[in-house]
Motif scaffolding. Sequence first.
Motif, mmCIF file in Angstrom:
data_model
loop_
_atom_site.group_PDB
_atom_site.id
_atom_site.type_symbol
_atom_site.label_atom_id
_atom_site.label_comp_id
_atom_site.label_asym_id
_atom_site.label_seq_id
_atom_site.Cartn_x
_atom_site.Cartn_y
_atom_site.Cartn_z
ATOM 1 N N ASN A 187 56.413 28.070 38.445
ATOM 2 C CA ASN A 187 56.422 29.308 39.228
ATOM 3 C C ASN A 187 56.216 30.543 38.358
ATOM 4 O O ASN A 187 55.971 31.636 38.874
ATOM 5 N N LEU A 188 56.333 30.375 37.039
ATOM 6 C CA LEU A 188 56.134 31.494 36.117
ATOM 7 C C LEU A 188 54.675 31.626 35.677
ATOM 8 O O LEU A 188 54.335 32.575 34.970
ATOM 9 N N ILE A 189 53.844 30.676 36.098
ATOM 10 C CA ILE A 189 52.445 30.668 35.670
ATOM 11 C C ILE A 189 51.568 31.225 36.783
ATOM 12 O O ILE A 189 51.608 30.755 37.926
ATOM 13 N N ALA A 190 50.774 32.231 36.457
ATOM 14 C CA ALA A 190 49.913 32.867 37.457
ATOM 15 C C ALA A 190 48.817 31.919 37.924
ATOM 16 O O ALA A 190 48.330 31.080 37.155
ATOM 17 N N HIS A 191 48.420 32.073 39.158
ATOM 18 C CA HIS A 191 47.319 31.300 39.720
ATOM 19 C C HIS A 191 45.996 31.974 39.350
ATOM 20 O O HIS A 191 45.831 33.178 39.538
ATOM 21 N N ILE A 192 45.060 31.202 38.803
ATOM 22 C CA ILE A 192 43.766 31.741 38.407
ATOM 23 C C ILE A 192 42.782 31.638 39.572
ATOM 24 O O ILE A 192 42.607 30.571 40.163
ATOM 25 N N HIS A 193 42.161 32.763 39.912
ATOM 26 C CA HIS A 193 41.154 32.805 40.967
ATOM 27 C C HIS A 193 39.770 32.856 40.306
ATOM 28 O O HIS A 193 39.455 33.824 39.605
ATOM 29 N N GLY A 194 39.000 31.825 40.508
ATOM 30 C CA GLY A 194 37.691 31.754 39.880
ATOM 31 C C GLY A 194 36.563 32.137 40.826
ATOM 32 O O GLY A 194 36.756 32.901 41.771
ATOM 33 N N PHE A 195 35.381 31.592 40.550
ATOM 34 C CA PHE A 195 34.228 31.855 41.404
ATOM 35 C C PHE A 195 33.283 30.669 41.339
ATOM 36 O O PHE A 195 33.380 29.834 40.425
ATOM 37 N N LYS A 196 32.386 30.584 42.293
ATOM 38 C CA LYS A 196 31.392 29.521 42.318
ATOM 39 C C LYS A 196 30.210 29.915 41.429
ATOM 40 O O LYS A 196 29.906 31.100 41.266
ATOM 41 N N SER A 197 29.553 28.915 40.877
ATOM 42 C CA SER A 197 28.434 29.186 39.974
ATOM 43 C C SER A 197 27.363 30.045 40.614
ATOM 44 O O SER A 197 26.808 30.960 39.983
ATOM 45 N N PHE A 198 27.042 29.787 41.885
ATOM 46 C CA PHE A 198 25.969 30.531 42.541
ATOM 47 C C PHE A 198 26.302 32.014 42.667
ATOM 48 O O PHE A 198 25.399 32.853 42.777
ATOM 49 N N GLN A 199 27.590 32.368 42.644
ATOM 50 C CA GLN A 199 27.979 33.759 42.776
ATOM 51 C C GLN A 199 27.529 34.595 41.580
ATOM 52 O O GLN A 199 27.376 35.814 41.697
ATOM 53 N N MET A 200 27.283 33.965 40.443
ATOM 54 C CA MET A 200 26.809 34.698 39.279
ATOM 55 C C MET A 200 25.443 35.311 39.544
ATOM 56 O O MET A 200 25.087 36.341 38.964
ATOM 57 N N LEU A 201 24.671 34.692 40.418
ATOM 58 C CA LEU A 201 23.344 35.223 40.749
ATOM 59 C C LEU A 201 23.438 36.560 41.466
ATOM 60 O O LEU A 201 22.474 37.327 41.494
ATOM 61 N N LEU A 202 24.599 36.845 42.040
ATOM 62 C CA LEU A 202 24.806 38.115 42.726
ATOM 63 C C LEU A 202 25.302 39.196 41.766
ATOM 64 O O LEU A 202 25.489 40.338 42.179
ATOM 65 N N HIS A 203 25.494 38.829 40.494
ATOM 66 C CA HIS A 203 26.054 39.774 39.524
ATOM 67 C C HIS A 203 25.212 39.810 38.252
ATOM 68 O O HIS A 203 25.737 39.883 37.143
ATOM 69 N N LEU A 204 23.891 39.783 38.419
ATOM 70 C CA LEU A 204 23.011 39.799 37.251
ATOM 71 C C LEU A 204 23.042 41.135 36.523
ATOM 72 O O LEU A 204 22.607 41.223 35.373
ATOM 73 N N GLY A 205 23.556 42.170 37.182
ATOM 74 C CA GLY A 205 23.714 43.442 36.496
ATOM 75 C C GLY A 205 24.911 43.459 35.574
ATOM 76 O O GLY A 205 25.064 44.361 34.751
ATOM 77 N N GLU A 206 25.763 42.462 35.708
ATOM 78 C CA GLU A 206 26.979 42.373 34.896
ATOM 79 C C GLU A 206 26.897 41.238 33.881
ATOM 80 O O GLU A 206 27.385 41.359 32.765
ATOM 81 N N MET A 207 26.304 40.125 34.277
ATOM 82 C CA MET A 207 26.143 38.985 33.377
ATOM 83 C C MET A 207 24.707 38.929 32.864
ATOM 84 O O MET A 207 23.769 39.165 33.626
ATOM 85 N N PRO A 208 24.516 38.611 31.585
ATOM 86 C CA PRO A 208 23.152 38.500 31.058
ATOM 87 C C PRO A 208 22.362 37.427 31.812
ATOM 88 O O PRO A 208 22.870 36.322 32.042
ATOM 89 N N PHE A 209 21.147 37.765 32.173
ATOM 90 C CA PHE A 209 20.320 36.818 32.931
ATOM 91 C C PHE A 209 20.095 35.534 32.141
ATOM 92 O O PHE A 209 20.072 34.437 32.716
ATOM 93 N N SER A 210 19.942 35.645 30.828
ATOM 94 C CA SER A 210 19.709 34.461 29.997
ATOM 95 C C SER A 210 20.867 33.482 30.085
ATOM 96 O O SER A 210 20.663 32.259 30.102
ATOM 97 N N PHE A 211 22.098 34.009 30.183
ATOM 98 C CA PHE A 211 23.275 33.145 30.305
ATOM 99 C C PHE A 211 23.320 32.504 31.685
ATOM 100 O O PHE A 211 23.554 31.295 31.824
#
Length: 236
Positions: A35-59
Amino acid sequence: MDPRGRSIGGYFAEEIADPLQAEFHIGVASTVDPNLIAHIHGFKSFQMLLHLGEMPFSFVRAFTNPRSLTARAFNNPRELGKVEAVNRSDVRALEIPAVNGVGQVRAIAKLYGDAATGGKMLGLGADTLNALTRAASPPSEGVRDQVLRVDTTYSLGYMKPFPEFRFGSSAGKAFGTMGLGGSFAFADPDTGVGFAYAMNRCGFHLWNDPREVALRDALFATVLGEAPQDPKAHRP
């Protein structure tokens, strides 16, 4: 190899975490209250395509190509390719230093703080500190990170400041490690500061996540009077 035959988690606990009284684990024991450990909220791989202005396109391009070194690295083992897998108790119990270190953010800052002030508690020698703080020697085949697919600079496994990612004081002696989703921690020997930031909701930056860099800039630029940490900041 450890002469006493300890696992990496056991070695870290006895030689690093315990002397500094740092609440951080590589492999969470069953005695730790979940109960002392925070829950990590991630994302789906395809969601990175919606954030190409934040993540390098090459990555992003490499990450979404299952045959690339990037995809194979992040999906080895495949189950850990899902960010939220780290919320499982069986995954937390594993000892995988690059994936599932679990602990207080202040503990990470404390570890880097000792390294920033001479490494007495960590038992760091002068040769090690000099290797960490001096400018990194470029690899013979260039500075392109074959997993992240961007230019980076490392020394003894730690990231060093480079033009696209400047952190710490202006002298460039800092060294640290950024993590998935926007987390980042480092030691800055010139100011004697150990800095750490972690979040439980992953963002889409390899580095300079706006949440993290705002805190780092407030400390280094505003409080300590060092150079702005945000490359987009314009100060008189």
